[in-house]
Design a protein around this motif. Structure first.
Motif, PDB file in Angstrom:
ATOM      1  N   UNK A  35      -0.826   5.877 -13.638  1.00  0.00           N
ATOM      2  CA  UNK A  35      -1.263   4.737 -13.801  1.00  0.00           C
ATOM      3  C   UNK A  35      -0.197   3.674 -13.046  1.00  0.00           C
ATOM      4  N   UNK A  36      -0.931   2.786 -12.410  1.00  0.00           N
ATOM      5  CA  UNK A  36       0.030   1.987 -11.418  1.00  0.00           C
ATOM      6  C   UNK A  36      -0.527   0.552 -11.592  1.00  0.00           C
ATOM      7  N   UNK A  37       0.046  -0.557 -12.158  1.00  0.00           N
ATOM      8  CA  UNK A  37      -0.311  -1.831 -12.039  1.00  0.00           C
ATOM      9  C   UNK A  37       0.099  -2.265 -10.464  1.00  0.00           C
ATOM     10  N   UNK A  38      -0.615  -2.437  -9.694  1.00  0.00           N
ATOM     11  CA  UNK A  38      -0.631  -2.491  -8.424  1.00  0.00           C
ATOM     12  C   UNK A  38      -0.592  -3.911  -7.717  1.00  0.00           C
ATOM     13  N   UNK A  39      -1.057  -5.051  -8.505  1.00  0.00           N
ATOM     14  CA  UNK A  39      -1.300  -6.441  -8.002  1.00  0.00           C
ATOM     15  C   UNK A  39      -1.538  -7.354  -9.090  1.00  0.00           C
ATOM     16  N   UNK A  40      -1.888  -8.522  -8.746  1.00  0.00           N
ATOM     17  CA  UNK A  40      -2.369  -9.614  -9.617  1.00  0.00           C
ATOM     18  C   UNK A  40      -3.189 -10.464  -8.849  1.00  0.00           C
TER      19      UNK A  40
ATOM     20  N   UNK B 288       7.301  15.763 -21.492  1.00  0.00           N
ATOM     21  CA  UNK B 288       6.605  15.615 -20.166  1.00  0.00           C
ATOM     22  C   UNK B 288       6.170  14.311 -19.603  1.00  0.00           C
ATOM     23  N   UNK B 289       6.328  14.093 -18.290  1.00  0.00           N
ATOM     24  CA  UNK B 289       5.792  12.780 -17.787  1.00  0.00           C
ATOM     25  C   UNK B 289       4.938  13.143 -16.655  1.00  0.00           C
ATOM     26  N   UNK B 290       4.979  14.039 -16.011  1.00  0.00           N
ATOM     27  CA  UNK B 290       4.013  14.622 -14.687  1.00  0.00           C
ATOM     28  C   UNK B 290       4.788  14.051 -13.434  1.00  0.00           C
ATOM     29  N   UNK B 291       6.026  13.282 -13.564  1.00  0.00           N
ATOM     30  CA  UNK B 291       6.476  12.756 -12.366  1.00  0.00           C
ATOM     31  C   UNK B 291       7.640  13.722 -11.686  1.00  0.00           C
TER      32      UNK B 291
ATOM     33  N   UNK C 269       0.739  -1.327  -0.132  1.00  0.00           N
ATOM     34  CA  UNK C 269       0.076  -0.131  -0.006  1.00  0.00           C
ATOM     35  C   UNK C 269       0.881   1.406   0.067  1.00  0.00           C
ATOM     36  N   UNK C 270       1.829   1.369   0.856  1.00  0.00           N
ATOM     37  CA  UNK C 270       2.807   2.359   1.059  1.00  0.00           C
ATOM     38  C   UNK C 270       3.648   2.765  -0.218  1.00  0.00           C
ATOM     39  N   UNK C 271       3.908   1.442  -0.845  1.00  0.00           N
ATOM     40  CA  UNK C 271       4.716   1.739  -2.426  1.00  0.00           C
ATOM     41  C   UNK C 271       3.909   2.410  -3.259  1.00  0.00           C
ATOM     42  N   UNK C 272       2.281   1.929  -3.400  1.00  0.00           N
ATOM     43  CA  UNK C 272       1.562   2.719  -4.307  1.00  0.00           C
ATOM     44  C   UNK C 272       1.300   3.887  -4.045  1.00  0.00           C
ATOM     45  N   UNK C 273       1.127   4.237  -2.681  1.00  0.00           N
ATOM     46  CA  UNK C 273       1.026   5.615  -2.049  1.00  0.00           C
ATOM     47  C   UNK C 273       2.087   6.564  -2.485  1.00  0.00           C
ATOM     48  N   UNK C 274       3.431   5.981  -2.510  1.00  0.00           N
ATOM     49  CA  UNK C 274       4.393   7.072  -2.555  1.00  0.00           C
ATOM     50  C   UNK C 274       4.634   7.090  -4.079  1.00  0.00           C
ATOM     51  N   UNK C 275       4.433   6.101  -5.113  1.00  0.00           N
ATOM     52  CA  UNK C 275       4.409   6.467  -6.500  1.00  0.00           C
ATOM     53  C   UNK C 275       3.620   7.354  -6.885  1.00  0.00           C
ATOM     54  N   UNK C 276       2.074   7.219  -6.386  1.00  0.00           N
ATOM     55  CA  UNK C 276       1.074   8.308  -6.801  1.00  0.00           C
ATOM     56  C   UNK C 276       1.755   9.642  -6.462  1.00  0.00           C
TER      57      UNK C 276
ATOM     58  N   UNK D 288      -6.080   8.359  -9.819  1.00  0.00           N
ATOM     59  CA  UNK D 288      -4.942   7.423 -10.151  1.00  0.00           C
ATOM     60  C   UNK D 288      -5.565   6.179 -10.787  1.00  0.00           C
ATOM     61  N   UNK D 289      -5.236   5.621 -11.820  1.00  0.00           N
ATOM     62  CA  UNK D 289      -5.688   4.472 -12.529  1.00  0.00           C
ATOM     63  C   UNK D 289      -4.821   3.307 -12.125  1.00  0.00           C
TER      64      UNK D 289
END
Ligand code: HMG
Ligand code: MG
Length: 311
Positions: free
Chosen positions: A50-55, A274-277, A37-44, A84-85
């Motif tokens: 757009x984040x592929x978060x799991x499987x 531009x990447x927005x990151x 969860x923390x990883x996704x939160x930090x990436x956002x 965030x997608x």
């Protein structure tokens, strides 16, 4: 001399961050849901949209992705992720059911252009997997989900070696025809070189609109950044990458990390794309997640920034 040898570069590029899925699936130990969860939160927070978060794959096959149900439920409750997608891999009807129950709105099915890889990764032939995906994609679309389709082994297979480009086009076309909104072309073992990747992209663009193509490049042979540039020159505008350069597929022996997000962002922003990151926030996230999984980042930008800090 050509006036601008990179005239094909666009103004902006969409990055799909796959570290939380492709990166963590390849780690020996499973990370607790809290850390995922923390990883996704930090990436956002670093600006990734757009984040592929799991499987939602079989936990017997990939235990590292086992708790994706709980992960998505937790992510759904975070207001900072609005806009965030988030997406997840889904291999079959059971996976779709789990994804739906966890509130997922975007899924990805994953096929391959190599028969042996398809058997190793999905326990099914290419034809069997496509038949299964046809039903799955229809059911997902009926539920209002957006579906991405991966084609693995676009440039080489760990078991079969060379993979004919015509086979890549066939699988990409089949996934597009069955309703995948985006086709991600995967150089699973990173053996492709820029001209080869450009050839594959151009061939696929003859079957699927180039605006619907994405590139998913592993960096095993150090070619991913160059291959990304070749893809952009061919009109690709969506690139996958993984924070810290994490990644690999348990069913592709020798496949190492993905194109590192930091390196991609540095190259693009430095070239006026531009990447927005926010690169600083991303580097910090790379250091954090690599510390959590006990790895040294392979991303050159993160290594360079870390060395500069130490001086
Ligand atoms: P199978 O063994 O043929 O399927 O696997 P099965 O239906 O016989 O199921 C076996 C067991 O798993 C059963 O449990 C099922 O209930 C369970 P048991 O009865 O033995 O207790 N099961 C599931 N449980 C939870 N969720 C599910 C699920 N499905 C079955 N969805 C299967 C077939 C497709 C399930 C398996 O092969 C699988 O999960 N494969 C996924 C492998 C994988 O995740 N690989 C890595 C991702 S792909 C990749 O990295 C490449 C990519 O990055 C692009 C690139 O780099 O090119 C995307
Ligand atoms: Mg991959």
């Amino acid at each position: 001399m050509r006036e601008d040898p990179l005239a094909g570069l666009p103004d902006s590029v969409e990055i799909v961050e796959v570290g939380p899925r492709d990166g963590l699936q390849n780690e020996r130990a499973s990370l607790p849901v809290e850390a995922r969860v923390e990883l996704v939160r930090r990436l956002a927070a670093a600006g990734l949209r757009r984040i592929e978060a799991g499987a939602f794959v079989s936990p017997k096959w990939v235990p590292q992705m086992a708790a994706s149900d709980e992960l998505f439920r937790r992510l759904a409750g975070l207001p900072e992720l609005a806009g965030v997608r988030l997406s997840a891999l889904v291999p079959n009807a059971r996976g779709l059911e789990r994804a739906r129950e966890a509130g997922v709105t975007e899924i990805a099915v994953f096929g391959a252009a190599s028969e042996t890889f398809s058997h190793r990764n999905l326990n099914a032939s290419i034809a069997e997997s496509l038949a299964r995906f046809r039903e799955l994609v229809a059911a997902a679309r009926d539920l209002g989900l957006r579906v991405r389709g991966y084609v693995s082994c676009i440039a080489g297979c760990p078991y079969e070696g060379d993979v004919p480009t015509a086979r890549v086009v066939e699988v990409a076309g089949a996934l597009y025809d069955m309703g995948c909104a985006e086709i991600a072309l995967g150089d699973t073992i990173g053996t492709g070189t820029p001209r080869h990747i450009a050839r594959v992209v151009r061939a696929c663009a003859g079957r699927v609109p180039v605006a619907r193509l994405a590139l998913h490049l592993h960096d095993t042979y150090g070619q991913a950044l160059a291959n990304a540039l070749a893809g952009l020159e061919c009109g690709v505008r969506v690139l996958d990458a993984a924070v810290g350069g994490l990644g690999g597929c348990p069913y592709a022996p020798g496949a190492s990390g993905n194109l590192a997000t930091e390196d991609l962002v540095y190259m693009l922003e430095g070239s006026g794309v531009r990447t927005g990151v926010d690169l600083d926030a991303l580097v910090e996230t790379a250091r954090w997640i690599c510390g959590r999984v006990g790895r040294t980042p392979t991303a050159r930008v993160t290594l360079a920034r870390t060395a500069a800090c130490a001086r």
